[in-house]
Design a protein around this motif. Structure first.
Motif, mmCIF file in Angstrom:
data_model
loop_
_atom_site.group_PDB
_atom_site.id
_atom_site.type_symbol
_atom_site.label_atom_id
_atom_site.label_comp_id
_atom_site.label_asym_id
_atom_site.label_seq_id
_atom_site.Cartn_x
_atom_site.Cartn_y
_atom_site.Cartn_z
ATOM 1 N N THR A 71 0.855 -1.189 0.000
ATOM 2 C CA THR A 71 0.000 0.000 0.000
ATOM 3 C C THR A 71 0.886 1.232 0.000
ATOM 4 O O THR A 71 1.732 1.389 0.882
ATOM 5 N N HIS A 72 0.691 2.064 -1.010
ATOM 6 C CA HIS A 72 1.407 3.333 -1.116
ATOM 7 C C HIS A 72 0.407 4.479 -1.094
ATOM 8 O O HIS A 72 -0.523 4.497 -1.903
ATOM 9 N N THR A 73 0.592 5.399 -0.178
ATOM 10 C CA THR A 73 -0.211 6.616 -0.152
ATOM 11 C C THR A 73 0.670 7.744 -0.661
ATOM 12 O O THR A 73 1.723 8.032 -0.087
ATOM 13 N N LEU A 74 0.231 8.351 -1.750
ATOM 14 C CA LEU A 74 1.031 9.374 -2.412
ATOM 15 C C LEU A 74 0.774 10.760 -1.841
ATOM 16 O O LEU A 74 -0.313 11.041 -1.324
ATOM 17 N N GLN A 75 1.768 11.594 -1.979
ATOM 18 C CA GLN A 75 1.561 13.009 -1.718
ATOM 19 C C GLN A 75 0.687 13.543 -2.855
ATOM 20 O O GLN A 75 0.698 12.996 -3.965
ATOM 21 N N PRO A 76 -0.092 14.602 -2.610
ATOM 22 C CA PRO A 76 -0.975 15.136 -3.662
ATOM 23 C C PRO A 76 -0.197 15.491 -4.932
ATOM 24 O O PRO A 76 0.929 15.982 -4.876
ATOM 25 N N GLY A 77 -0.816 15.199 -6.070
ATOM 26 C CA GLY A 77 -0.242 15.568 -7.359
ATOM 27 C C GLY A 77 0.860 14.657 -7.878
ATOM 28 O O GLY A 77 1.538 15.006 -8.845
ATOM 29 N N GLN A 78 1.030 13.497 -7.296
ATOM 30 C CA GLN A 78 2.136 12.610 -7.691
ATOM 31 C C GLN A 78 1.678 11.387 -8.501
ATOM 32 O O GLN A 78 2.474 10.488 -8.741
ATOM 33 N N HIS A 79 0.427 11.372 -8.936
ATOM 34 C CA HIS A 79 -0.113 10.202 -9.628
ATOM 35 C C HIS A 79 0.650 9.869 -10.907
ATOM 36 O O HIS A 79 0.976 8.702 -11.141
ATOM 37 N N GLN A 80 0.935 10.864 -11.740
ATOM 38 C CA GLN A 80 1.616 10.582 -13.016
ATOM 39 C C GLN A 80 3.024 10.052 -12.788
ATOM 40 O O GLN A 80 3.449 9.101 -13.448
ATOM 41 N N ASN A 91 -1.249 -6.973 -9.881
ATOM 42 C CA ASN A 91 -2.491 -6.233 -10.086
ATOM 43 C C ASN A 91 -2.366 -4.926 -9.315
ATOM 44 O O ASN A 91 -1.964 -4.935 -8.152
ATOM 45 N N VAL A 92 -2.698 -3.823 -9.967
ATOM 46 C CA VAL A 92 -2.651 -2.522 -9.314
ATOM 47 C C VAL A 92 -4.077 -2.046 -9.095
ATOM 48 O O VAL A 92 -4.860 -1.952 -10.045
ATOM 49 N N ILE A 93 -4.405 -1.785 -7.846
ATOM 50 C CA ILE A 93 -5.723 -1.241 -7.504
ATOM 51 C C ILE A 93 -5.521 0.246 -7.270
ATOM 52 O O ILE A 93 -4.924 0.663 -6.277
ATOM 53 N N ARG A 94 -5.985 1.010 -8.222
ATOM 54 C CA ARG A 94 -5.767 2.455 -8.198
ATOM 55 C C ARG A 94 -6.795 3.143 -7.296
ATOM 56 O O ARG A 94 -7.884 2.622 -7.082
ATOM 57 N N PRO A 95 -6.449 4.334 -6.813
ATOM 58 C CA PRO A 95 -7.367 5.043 -5.908
ATOM 59 C C PRO A 95 -8.591 5.580 -6.646
ATOM 60 O O PRO A 95 -8.587 5.720 -7.861
ATOM 61 N N HIS A 96 -9.614 5.875 -5.842
ATOM 62 C CA HIS A 96 -10.779 6.584 -6.383
ATOM 63 C C HIS A 96 -10.308 7.951 -6.850
ATOM 64 O O HIS A 96 -9.199 8.392 -6.535
ATOM 65 N N LYS A 97 -11.149 8.683 -7.554
ATOM 66 C CA LYS A 97 -10.769 9.975 -8.133
ATOM 67 C C LYS A 97 -10.094 10.914 -7.142
ATOM 68 O O LYS A 97 -9.110 11.545 -7.446
ATOM 69 N N GLU A 98 -10.628 11.002 -5.942
ATOM 70 C CA GLU A 98 -10.073 11.938 -4.960
ATOM 71 C C GLU A 98 -9.057 11.307 -4.020
ATOM 72 O O GLU A 98 -8.527 11.950 -3.140
ATOM 73 N N GLY A 99 -8.767 10.035 -4.219
ATOM 74 C CA GLY A 99 -7.857 9.325 -3.323
ATOM 75 C C GLY A 99 -6.408 9.372 -3.773
ATOM 76 O O GLY A 99 -6.089 9.734 -4.900
ATOM 77 N N ASN A 100 -5.524 8.991 -2.870
ATOM 78 C CA ASN A 100 -4.094 8.960 -3.149
ATOM 79 C C ASN A 100 -3.456 7.623 -2.783
ATOM 80 O O ASN A 100 -2.237 7.529 -2.730
ATOM 81 N N THR A 101 -4.275 6.600 -2.512
ATOM 82 C CA THR A 101 -3.727 5.326 -2.054
ATOM 83 C C THR A 101 -3.822 4.264 -3.141
ATOM 84 O O THR A 101 -4.899 3.993 -3.662
ATOM 85 N N TYR A 102 -2.671 3.708 -3.458
ATOM 86 C CA TYR A 102 -2.559 2.607 -4.416
ATOM 87 C C TYR A 102 -2.315 1.321 -3.642
ATOM 88 O O TYR A 102 -1.579 1.329 -2.652
ATOM 89 N N ASN A 103 -2.886 0.227 -4.117
ATOM 90 C CA ASN A 103 -2.571 -1.100 -3.593
ATOM 91 C C ASN A 103 -2.003 -1.912 -4.751
ATOM 92 O O ASN A 103 -2.645 -2.040 -5.792
ATOM 93 N N VAL A 104 -0.811 -2.426 -4.541
ATOM 94 C CA VAL A 104 -0.153 -3.238 -5.555
ATOM 95 C C VAL A 104 -0.123 -4.672 -5.026
ATOM 96 O O VAL A 104 0.425 -4.924 -3.952
ATOM 97 N N VAL A 105 -0.729 -5.572 -5.768
ATOM 98 C CA VAL A 105 -0.842 -6.965 -5.362
ATOM 99 C C VAL A 105 0.060 -7.791 -6.280
ATOM 100 O O VAL A 105 -0.160 -7.840 -7.492
ATOM 101 N N LEU A 158 7.891 10.551 -3.226
ATOM 102 C CA LEU A 158 6.521 10.774 -3.684
ATOM 103 C C LEU A 158 5.472 10.323 -2.668
ATOM 104 O O LEU A 158 4.301 10.646 -2.788
ATOM 105 N N LEU A 159 5.911 9.558 -1.669
ATOM 106 C CA LEU A 159 4.973 8.955 -0.720
ATOM 107 C C LEU A 159 4.696 9.864 0.471
ATOM 108 O O LEU A 159 5.597 10.522 0.982
ATOM 109 N N ALA A 160 3.449 9.854 0.916
ATOM 110 C CA ALA A 160 3.060 10.622 2.100
ATOM 111 C C ALA A 160 3.460 9.889 3.377
ATOM 112 O O ALA A 160 3.576 10.490 4.436
#
Length: 181
Positions: free
Chosen positions: A13-22, A45-59, A87-89
């Motif tokens: 689980t990675h929680t990104l700082q805002p604006g770091q998605h790309q 498998n990468v489970i990407r965050p919802h539109k307003e989220g910053n948390t990725y789950n990489v399985v 890039l991580l919060a």
């Protein structure tokens, strides 16, 4: 010694700082092929965050604990993880699982798992159409193989692939609110 009959799953689980998605997506494009070169790698498998989220789950799945450990302790992975750290919060959160229940395990430790009956319904919602549609399609594509063991294997492989890499990630995201309630 790891039980070779079970898949070993690494959930990161990675929680990104805002604006770091790309930047993170570019990093994923680099690290995923690296993991695939390691022995025993079964898929990611990468489970990407919802539109307003910053948390990725990489399985990431491996065939044995030893192969998983070889990847997680490799110099190349450590180098790539060091690159992503700015890039991580927060530090990455890592869990190793030996069962498929990770689909319903919330990333936050203080959040309880969904009720078993909800897990059952979501799983049934995914499995029922898959196990009925896939054999129907393969019977149309390979009529001479209907009723044979090879076609049963092909059907099972397609159903499992659809469930693991497509339907369960989609359904758990789609029904996330209901599963939490």
């Amino acid at each position: 010694m790891a039980d070779k009959s079970n898949t070993i799953t690494l959930v990161i689980t990675h929680t990104l700082q805002p604006g770091q998605h790309q930047a993170y997506e570019r990093w994923l494009e680099r690290i995923m092929p690296e993991a695939q070169t390691f022995p025993g790698h079964l898929g990611v498998n990468v489970i990407r965050p919802h539109k307003e989220g910053n948390t990725y789950n990489v399985v990431i799945r491996f065939d044995t604990l030893e192969h998983l450990y070889a990847w997680t302790q490799s110099d190349r992975r450590k180098q790539l993880v060091d690159e992503i750290a700015p890039l991580l919060a927060a530090d990455d959160h890592i869990e190793v699982r030996t069962e498929a229940a990770f689909w319903f395990t919330p990333p936050e430790p203080d959040v309880k798992r969904p009720a078993s009956w909800k897990q059952f319904l979501i799983t049934l919602l995914v499995i029922f159409p898959s196990t009925n549609l896939v054999p129907w399609i393969t019977a149309k594509l390979f009529p001479s193989m209907v009723g044979t063991l090879p076609l049963h294997f092909i059907n099972d492989a397609f159903v499992v692939a659809l469930v693991v890499w497509l339907w369960m990630p989609v359904m758990t995201r789609l029904f996330a609110r209901w599963l939490k309630g």
